[in-house]
Design a protein around this motif. Sequence first.
Motif, PDB file in Angstrom:
ATOM      1  N   ILE A  35      -7.360  90.092 -27.872  1.00  0.00           N
ATOM      2  CA  ILE A  35      -8.267  89.343 -28.751  1.00  0.00           C
ATOM      3  C   ILE A  35      -7.470  88.448 -29.682  1.00  0.00           C
ATOM      4  O   ILE A  35      -7.804  87.271 -29.887  1.00  0.00           O
ATOM      5  CB  ILE A  35      -9.163  90.304 -29.560  1.00  0.00           C
ATOM      6  CG1 ILE A  35     -10.116  91.056 -28.634  1.00  0.00           C
ATOM      7  CG2 ILE A  35      -9.954  89.540 -30.617  1.00  0.00           C
ATOM      8  CD1 ILE A  35     -10.906  92.156 -29.326  1.00  0.00           C
ATOM      9  N   VAL A  94      -8.670  90.617 -35.471  1.00  0.00           N
ATOM     10  CA  VAL A  94      -9.644  90.560 -34.378  1.00  0.00           C
ATOM     11  C   VAL A  94     -11.048  90.269 -34.905  1.00  0.00           C
ATOM     12  O   VAL A  94     -11.947  89.913 -34.138  1.00  0.00           O
ATOM     13  CB  VAL A  94      -9.642  91.862 -33.543  1.00  0.00           C
ATOM     14  CG1 VAL A  94      -8.280  92.092 -32.903  1.00  0.00           C
ATOM     15  CG2 VAL A  94     -10.051  93.065 -34.370  1.00  0.00           C
ATOM     16  N   SER A  95     -11.248  90.415 -36.217  1.00  0.00           N
ATOM     17  CA  SER A  95     -12.503  90.010 -36.853  1.00  0.00           C
ATOM     18  C   SER A  95     -12.318  88.702 -37.608  1.00  0.00           C
ATOM     19  O   SER A  95     -13.013  87.719 -37.350  1.00  0.00           O
ATOM     20  CB  SER A  95     -12.991  91.093 -37.821  1.00  0.00           C
ATOM     21  OG  SER A  95     -14.137  90.655 -38.533  1.00  0.00           O
ATOM     22  N   ILE A 120     -15.664  93.205 -35.096  1.00  0.00           N
ATOM     23  CA  ILE A 120     -15.330  92.019 -34.306  1.00  0.00           C
ATOM     24  C   ILE A 120     -16.483  91.024 -34.336  1.00  0.00           C
ATOM     25  O   ILE A 120     -16.288  89.826 -34.584  1.00  0.00           O
ATOM     26  CB  ILE A 120     -15.002  92.414 -32.855  1.00  0.00           C
ATOM     27  CG1 ILE A 120     -13.696  93.218 -32.804  1.00  0.00           C
ATOM     28  CG2 ILE A 120     -14.892  91.175 -31.962  1.00  0.00           C
ATOM     29  CD1 ILE A 120     -13.421  93.864 -31.456  1.00  0.00           C
TER      30      ILE A 120
END
Length: 267
Positions: A35, A94-95, A120
């Motif tokens: 990601i 990843v967020s 996420i």
Amino acid sequence: MNDRVKLTIKNNIAYAALARPEKLNAIDMAMFIAIDKTIKQLKKNREIRAVILTAEGENFCSGLDVKSVLSSSRYALRLLFKLLPWRANLAQRVSTGWRDIPVPVIAVINGKCWGGGLQIAMGADFVVANTNAEFSIMEGRWGLIPDMGGTLAFREKASLAAIKELAMTAKIVSAQEAQSLGLVSHVNSKPEVVAQSLIASFIHQSPDSVAGCKKLYNKSWWSSPGWALFRESWYQIKVIMGKNSRIKRYNQLNPDKVKAFAKRENW
């Protein structure tokens, strides 16, 4: 990127799909890394106009693969390490990383969106949920607190009391309830169709005005009034000076002779 995230780009729209359906797309170290790499790649692409974030299989993401991630102390160190305390670490990027991509990011949610999966999804600008989707800040079930960057989005989307209750109880809520709390933008039995409709409305606008709006509001929503006003003026100057602003004005006045937009400026 690898077998954890499938990235395709079609007609300048990027489709990033979590790809571990046999494990309900639970997040292991390989997925964290995939990601992060996907986000970095998309940030550099000045031709894409939007990103659809989705997942293979019937569920978006069931959360952290606790057994896998906690199987090695090296994994925990890599996820949590940061040189500067106010910068995002790997677990948080990843967020938060989706917020830095200068195009609209739309998360399309089916089935389970729990724990780290919700973190996420919260990085997206818009969350479109299927009627069968369910959401949970589930870290409390493992004796943990949410620490994957979703706090930035939670404070913008929902009330403090609502987020505290979700986090402290780790309860599961429906797509409709998540929408009433502000976590979900749209609920529809065909979320992919809704996402495409949103994209169709974005791509008629200047890619620089869209990028400028995203950056302005992400940076200013909780900043001081002075900084918000400064950014409005500064970003407006940057937009007006760009080629795409002139193209948009031309297209507005000449709907029968529409010109294609140029590459987006660096935002």
